[in-house]
Design a protein around this motif. Sequence first.
Motif, mmCIF file in Angstrom:
data_model
loop_
_atom_site.group_PDB
_atom_site.id
_atom_site.type_symbol
_atom_site.label_atom_id
_atom_site.label_comp_id
_atom_site.label_asym_id
_atom_site.label_seq_id
_atom_site.Cartn_x
_atom_site.Cartn_y
_atom_site.Cartn_z
ATOM 1 N N LEU A 170 55.913 73.067 -71.434
ATOM 2 C CA LEU A 170 55.904 74.434 -71.933
ATOM 3 C C LEU A 170 57.257 74.797 -72.508
ATOM 4 C CD1 LEU A 170 53.918 76.362 -69.186
ATOM 5 C CD2 LEU A 170 53.112 75.594 -71.418
ATOM 6 N N ARG A 171 57.291 75.197 -73.750
ATOM 7 C CA ARG A 171 58.528 75.540 -74.454
ATOM 8 C C ARG A 171 58.308 76.819 -75.255
ATOM 9 N NH1 ARG A 171 63.025 72.647 -72.587
ATOM 10 N NH2 ARG A 171 62.090 70.882 -71.491
ATOM 11 N N PRO A 172 59.404 77.467 -75.676
ATOM 12 C CA PRO A 172 59.249 78.769 -76.335
ATOM 13 C C PRO A 172 58.840 78.699 -77.800
ATOM 14 C CG PRO A 172 61.569 78.202 -76.096
ATOM 15 C CD PRO A 172 60.801 77.147 -75.371
ATOM 16 N N THR B 59 57.221 72.364 -78.401
ATOM 17 C CA THR B 59 56.083 71.987 -77.576
ATOM 18 C C THR B 59 55.420 70.725 -78.109
ATOM 19 O OG1 THR B 59 55.708 74.291 -76.942
ATOM 20 C CG2 THR B 59 53.875 72.772 -76.644
ATOM 21 N N LYS B 60 55.218 70.645 -79.416
ATOM 22 C CA LYS B 60 54.584 69.464 -80.014
ATOM 23 C C LYS B 60 55.440 68.217 -79.824
ATOM 24 C CE LYS B 60 52.087 72.018 -83.632
ATOM 25 N NZ LYS B 60 52.024 72.298 -85.091
ATOM 26 N N LEU B 61 56.742 68.339 -80.053
ATOM 27 C CA LEU B 61 57.622 67.175 -79.937
ATOM 28 C C LEU B 61 57.662 66.655 -78.504
ATOM 29 C CD1 LEU B 61 60.636 68.214 -82.224
ATOM 30 C CD2 LEU B 61 58.722 66.703 -82.781
ATOM 31 N N ILE B 62 57.743 67.568 -77.540
ATOM 32 C CA ILE B 62 57.837 67.136 -76.141
ATOM 33 C C ILE B 62 56.509 66.576 -75.656
ATOM 34 C CG2 ILE B 62 58.159 67.994 -73.785
ATOM 35 C CD1 ILE B 62 60.399 69.780 -74.896
ATOM 36 N N ASN B 63 55.417 67.130 -76.087
ATOM 37 C CA ASN B 63 54.127 66.567 -75.697
ATOM 38 C C ASN B 63 53.978 65.139 -76.198
ATOM 39 O OD1 ASN B 63 52.908 68.606 -74.167
ATOM 40 N ND2 ASN B 63 52.401 69.762 -75.987
ATOM 41 N N LYS C 103 55.204 83.802 -68.480
ATOM 42 C CA LYS C 103 53.796 83.992 -68.835
ATOM 43 C C LYS C 103 53.595 83.814 -70.348
ATOM 44 C CE LYS C 103 52.066 87.153 -65.249
ATOM 45 N NZ LYS C 103 51.554 88.532 -65.030
ATOM 46 N N ARG C 104 54.550 84.253 -71.136
ATOM 47 C CA ARG C 104 54.460 84.075 -72.585
ATOM 48 C C ARG C 104 54.407 82.583 -72.921
ATOM 49 N NH1 ARG C 104 55.300 88.053 -76.054
ATOM 50 N NH2 ARG C 104 56.031 86.525 -77.571
ATOM 51 N N GLN C 105 55.194 81.782 -72.208
ATOM 52 C CA GLN C 105 55.176 80.344 -72.455
ATOM 53 C C GLN C 105 53.835 79.731 -72.063
ATOM 54 O OE1 GLN C 105 58.624 78.202 -71.065
ATOM 55 N NE2 GLN C 105 60.007 79.849 -71.637
ATOM 56 N N VAL C 106 53.231 80.242 -70.989
ATOM 57 C CA VAL C 106 51.899 79.780 -70.612
ATOM 58 C C VAL C 106 50.904 80.060 -71.741
ATOM 59 C CG1 VAL C 106 49.965 80.160 -69.033
ATOM 60 C CG2 VAL C 106 52.294 79.973 -68.133
ATOM 61 N N SER C 107 50.967 81.253 -72.295
ATOM 62 C CA SER C 107 50.056 81.610 -73.386
ATOM 63 C C SER C 107 50.281 80.716 -74.597
ATOM 64 C CB SER C 107 50.253 83.078 -73.770
ATOM 65 O OG SER C 107 49.837 83.935 -72.722
ATOM 66 N N GLY D 260 51.423 77.716 -74.588
ATOM 67 C CA GLY D 260 50.911 76.395 -74.261
ATOM 68 C C GLY D 260 49.416 76.282 -74.452
ATOM 69 N N ARG D 261 48.701 77.363 -74.190
ATOM 70 C CA ARG D 261 47.245 77.325 -74.343
ATOM 71 C C ARG D 261 46.819 77.112 -75.786
ATOM 72 N NH1 ARG D 261 46.190 82.213 -70.022
ATOM 73 N NH2 ARG D 261 46.474 80.919 -68.166
ATOM 74 N N ALA D 262 47.687 77.480 -76.715
ATOM 75 C CA ALA D 262 47.394 77.215 -78.124
ATOM 76 C C ALA D 262 47.357 75.727 -78.399
ATOM 77 C CB ALA D 262 48.434 77.897 -79.015
ATOM 78 N N PHE D 263 47.949 74.926 -77.509
ATOM 79 C CA PHE D 263 47.976 73.474 -77.681
ATOM 80 C C PHE D 263 47.188 72.752 -76.589
ATOM 81 C CE2 PHE D 263 51.829 75.307 -79.432
ATOM 82 C CZ PHE D 263 51.770 74.846 -80.738
ATOM 83 N N GLY D 264 46.361 73.506 -75.890
ATOM 84 C CA GLY D 264 45.539 72.901 -74.868
ATOM 85 C C GLY D 264 46.267 72.566 -73.589
ATOM 86 N N LEU D 265 47.441 73.138 -73.366
ATOM 87 C CA LEU D 265 48.206 72.873 -72.157
ATOM 88 C C LEU D 265 47.782 73.839 -71.061
ATOM 89 C CD1 LEU D 265 51.796 72.351 -73.601
ATOM 90 C CD2 LEU D 265 50.013 70.655 -73.179
#
Length: 799
Positions: free
Chosen positions: A56-58, A63-67, A105-109, A111-116
């Motif tokens: 989870l990143r801001p 987020t894509k690179l770390i995944n 919580k914003r980071q959680v949201s 992440g959900r855009a990327f299926g995390l």
Amino acid sequence: MTLPTHARTVIIGGGVIGCSVAYHLAREGRKDIVVLERSKLTSGTTWHAAGLVRRLRPSATLTKLINYSIDLYGELERETGQATGWTQTGSLTLATNQDRLTNIKRQVSLGRAFGLEAEVVDATRAKDLWPLIEVDDVIGAVWSPSDGRVNPSDVALALSKGARARGVQIFEDTRVTGLQKKSGRISAVEVGDHVIEADEVVIACGLWSREVAAMAGAHMPLYACEHFYILTKPLPEVQALGKGVHLPTLNDQDAFLYARDDVEGLLVGSFEPHAKGLPLEKLPADFSFDLLDEDWDHFMPMMENALRRIPALERAEVRMLLNGPESFTLDSQFILGESPEVPGLFLMGGMNSTGIALAGGAGKALAEWIIAGEPTIELNEADIRRFSPEMNVLGALEARIPEVLGRHYDNPFPGRTMETARGQRRSPIHAGLVAAGAQFEARGGWERAVHFGGEAAHLPLTFGVPAWRDQVGQEVEACRSGAAILDQSAFGKIMVQGPDACAFLNRLCAAQMDIPEGRIAYTQILNARGGVESDLTVQRHWPETYLMIVGANETVRVMQRMRDTRTNYRAEFSDVTSGYAILGLAGAKAREVLQVTTNTPVPELKRFRFAPVEIGLARGWAGRLSFTGEEGYELYIPAEMAMAAHEALVAAGASHAGLYASGSLRIESGFRAFGHELTPGTTPLEAGLGVFCAMGTGFVGEDALQDHKPKRRIVSILFDDPAAIPLHDEPIYFDGNVVGQITSAAWSYRFGRSVALGLINAPLDLLETQDVVDGFEAEIACTGFAAKASLKPAKVAFA
């Protein structure tokens, strides 16, 4: 193995970054690759990194690179037989105040855009997950089960092994002593008296990257800081977990701490608020697998925080206080890309203590850039071209970088800005803005006025209703019904001249430049994939003279594109940004106020025309356009006359407005902005700007747009609930599915609710047949807010 005399690619640096670039280049089929390491592989920063990997990143890019990195690290051992130490432990991030809880919580949201998947948990659950912590002040936490950790040295060795298996030559104990150029392009690497001719060179040498880049005359603004963590001897509480059982990574950002178990003990590190910068001259020339001196006086406040959070530390015997240097950048984002000063020289570094997590994805991204000749994914926030040479000032780096480390765990509130290295670039009317009560933010080295309520209308910062809302509302009204000055002097200005100036610009720009003198054209510069590299306006002053006005942080990017495109055109261009101020004058009374400043008639101008104008004692020219979407002008004035013009406008009754006001109006008007709606991965057709593309004329990127039916579109969004306060990147849902993300957002004073722009992939059929489509929802800090969307500007669609 003997050093070659030629290589297609020479990579300088054998840490995890250099090894990743080599591995990915070789995996893509590149041959003749050489890695030069001044000491041994993994020396420098890699070997002492903590190895934490959080998904989870801001931002979407990080987020894509770390995944990708996490997926790669799990595969490398199977491919190479070299363990990476990847262990999926999960991570636990604590919140001890409401703002921190909102942020995570914003980071959680996001992440959900990327299926995390991540879970918001209470203090009791946090204690279950990390039994050693005290949770009496914890109000919530986020549990991310798919996070983990690696052994940094093993990752680098696995990457190097995979690279060697594909033919990469790696030379240790090989110090680069110089770089050579031919006709401005990188051409060779010097190792003492030995010269290796090279088609391209990659600098990935950690702390020393800035100095190595300088050997070729390239700018790479990064600087080192001391970074601390403790290692304890075995603790019974950790031993009791059992062999092979690990605690999650712990993040206690309000206390500036991170922690994990380590060899039956604990590793506890910090991003302390008062960080210590490290001039490289303090390091010995052979600094390799070395550490800096322990500094318990400096670390003790963090140790006290750690004892408070993890009481078992009171019984622990500290094995060592590790103090290892790492490199950071001016804006806390890493550096990646081709040097805009030296073609063929690629740079990657300033990882801001996230190098292990980013190494896999960023190494792949740079390798693809090298092969393709341009980025293949969205990399704006890391792109080296965001830094102008003026920002590579040692005094600024020495002042700013310790603050960057010290604020690593700051909440990213709207309105947050760095406090050090301020005032580097100031508008010609800066003193006038100060007198008017401007509140400034540092953006790209410039002092930019965001509103005119001063600090009293700026603090406290919050994710909720900002302190400046009423102040900005007054400025928005002035931009509509009055006459408001908007300082746009930070915009780049590039003069283009020569017999082939028109033909050159027709090739460079998507719109055609065969326009009459006195006209202004709006256009984009595209890459070969049809993505937007910049949007700009172009003024034709004489048959062979044009002036380009580009975004405040786009000058370096555009100049590089121009150099790459100019081949065989008789045209010259130069950056004249410092020579002119640009004063926006927006509002229904703009012409009336402008006329008060002068005895000469203000010209009657149609939109996108310009003409000479006198403003008090100053002389310049006025363009009939406004980035706010309201009535108004842009006034272009020689820098030395700008204060005279400003004083005349104020005396004539003009007020002031800042970036927050213009941003609100821009979004209502549906105007796209580079770095938000417009990116190198977004085409003009997706952005709804196809009308500005002169198809059939041969501009760069045209081939990619032929027969291109957009599968994504930029839409205007209006929220139903005034409590919705989106910022950027929030996921957008339709029929329960993620269909896109918000690209820009602001408070709309017209509607009394938030308005936004977003990039979505559905339901395009409904949007193309209906003016407004209901049923959308955006997730903000784990709460859904209903909204409607339209392909039209908000002020038209939702009126």
